[in-house]
Structure formats: C-alpha cells, structure tokens
Design an enzyme around this catalytic site. Sequence first.
Site, PDB file in Angstrom:
ATOM      1  N   GLU A 167      35.020 -24.085 -53.240  1.00 38.05           N
ATOM      2  CA  GLU A 167      35.866 -22.923 -52.938  1.00 38.05           C
ATOM      3  C   GLU A 167      35.925 -22.686 -51.433  1.00 38.05           C
ATOM      4  OE1 GLU A 167      35.446 -18.097 -53.300  1.00 38.05           O
ATOM      5  OE2 GLU A 167      34.428 -19.351 -54.785  1.00 38.05           O
TER       6      GLU A 167
ATOM      7  N   ASP B  43      39.397 -23.088 -49.366  1.00 38.76           N
ATOM      8  CA  ASP B  43      39.937 -21.959 -48.606  1.00 38.76           C
ATOM      9  C   ASP B  43      40.433 -22.426 -47.243  1.00 38.76           C
ATOM     10  OD1 ASP B  43      40.245 -19.035 -47.961  1.00 38.76           O
ATOM     11  OD2 ASP B  43      38.691 -19.525 -46.512  1.00 38.76           O
TER      12      ASP B  43
ATOM     13  N   GLU C 167      41.189 -22.344 -55.207  1.00 44.20           N
ATOM     14  CA  GLU C 167      40.668 -22.809 -53.922  1.00 44.20           C
ATOM     15  C   GLU C 167      39.735 -24.001 -54.124  1.00 44.20           C
ATOM     16  OE1 GLU C 167      40.584 -18.889 -51.031  1.00 44.20           O
ATOM     17  OE2 GLU C 167      38.849 -19.293 -52.301  1.00 44.20           O
TER      18      GLU C 167
END
Length: 250
Positions: free
Chosen positions: A41, A45, A113
């Site tokens: 994640e 991102d 993400e």
Amino acid sequence: MVDDLFGFLPNNIELYKLALIHKSASVSIDGCQPINNERLEYLGDAVIEAVTSDYLFIEYPDRDEGFLTQLRSKIVSRQSLNHLAEELGLDKFVISNHVQGASQKHIFGDAFEAMMGAIYLDQGYDFVNRLLINKIYATHLNVNLLSDSETDFKSRLIEWCQKNRYQIQFDTERDKEYKPNHPVFFTKVLINGMEMGHGAGDSKKEAEQKAAFSVANFMTDEQCASMLDRVDRMERKQHVAVDAEKRKAQ
C-alpha cells in the site's frame, strides 16, 4: 483474478495475493513480521501519485501548479480510490476481519494502492503507467467532473494564507480514548498563532479537511476581507494584552 480485473497475466501471483490481505486479517508466521498489504500500500501510494502527476502534466499543459496539485489530490483521495476499487470489482476479493470505523472506509482504496504496488513490482513503472491512465482512469474516472468539484479545502486555505502572507498551522491530536480500529483525530487551524477553526474525523487527513472547511466558509471576496479584519482584530487584542502584562510587571 488479475486477468479478469486488469486484463493481463501476472508473473508473480504471490504479490497480488498479498495485496488483498488487509491488516485486520494479517498473520504472523514463526514470530516474523505480520503478513498484510501495508508495505505494498505504501509503495502503491507513491506509484499512483507519480503516474497521476505525469498524466495531469500532459493532460493540462496550460494549467498552473496549484490547479494540478489540487486535481491530483482529488484523484488520489481515499474516496476516489475506493470508488475505483469498487468499479473494478476489487472489493469482492479483499480479505479482512470485518473492521469498523475509518479502516472500513478506507479498506478498498488501501487494497487498490497495494495492487498498484504489486503491479509496479511485477510489471514495472511503464506498464502500471499505461494501465492506470489508458484503462482505469479513462474508463472509471471523470477527471473533468473532479476538476470542477471543491473538496481540498486544506490546500485552498493554505494558498489563501500564502497569498495574504499569513502563517498557517494545522495542530492535530488523537482522541485520548483512541483505538486502532476506531481512531478519532481533532484538528485546530491556527492562523498567525490564533485558532480560527476546528474539525474532527476518523483520520488525520479527514480532521484537517473538516477544520479547513470550517475556515473556508470565509473564502468569498467579501468574506476574505472579513477574515483579514478578524485576524487583525485578534492580533491587536493579543498585543494589548501583552502590553498590559508588561506594564503590570513593571
């Protein structure tokens, strides 16, 4: 699953399996670091933000940095990423333990993400760039509609303060009864050291946006003048109080 959702066959399927494991369902093996999608994640991102920056820079050649920054913020927001995850059907594959509160709100966006992080590691930056822009954004994202919406009140307020040469600070704290599965954050907006607004939310970002919104109601031309007058009056009162304390001390 990856072929159905994104239209390609993965090289390392384990990356994609990991991307679907929310931290609420993480497991530890032999005392090692818990297995979940948080690291992917984090990577995803950064990848999404980089790709989106590339996309907007090319798509809007005549717009300034402020416009591009605000539009990017809207595209990579949790609300937008949750929407993309659900549009793709990714939400049906996420593994979690029925989390509540803020985590429930963000779970699908977090998985999106993580999936972009997995694709980046498995296929490379150029591939994920083309996938996001040409397939996902083109099919499931109305960028023109987002550009017309007003959601990033924090950026708007920061720009306003910079334009008028005021110092701004967002003072955010967790609730004393903070719990990992239901965090609550409180934010105060300080302009030139004086509290001008406040807000609360399930995440730091949400609390700061709500606090900025409480101030942003002043952002019409007439209300901006009112805000400036308000700050000036508060500063004068503060100076008078300081002078009075000094005279008492003498």
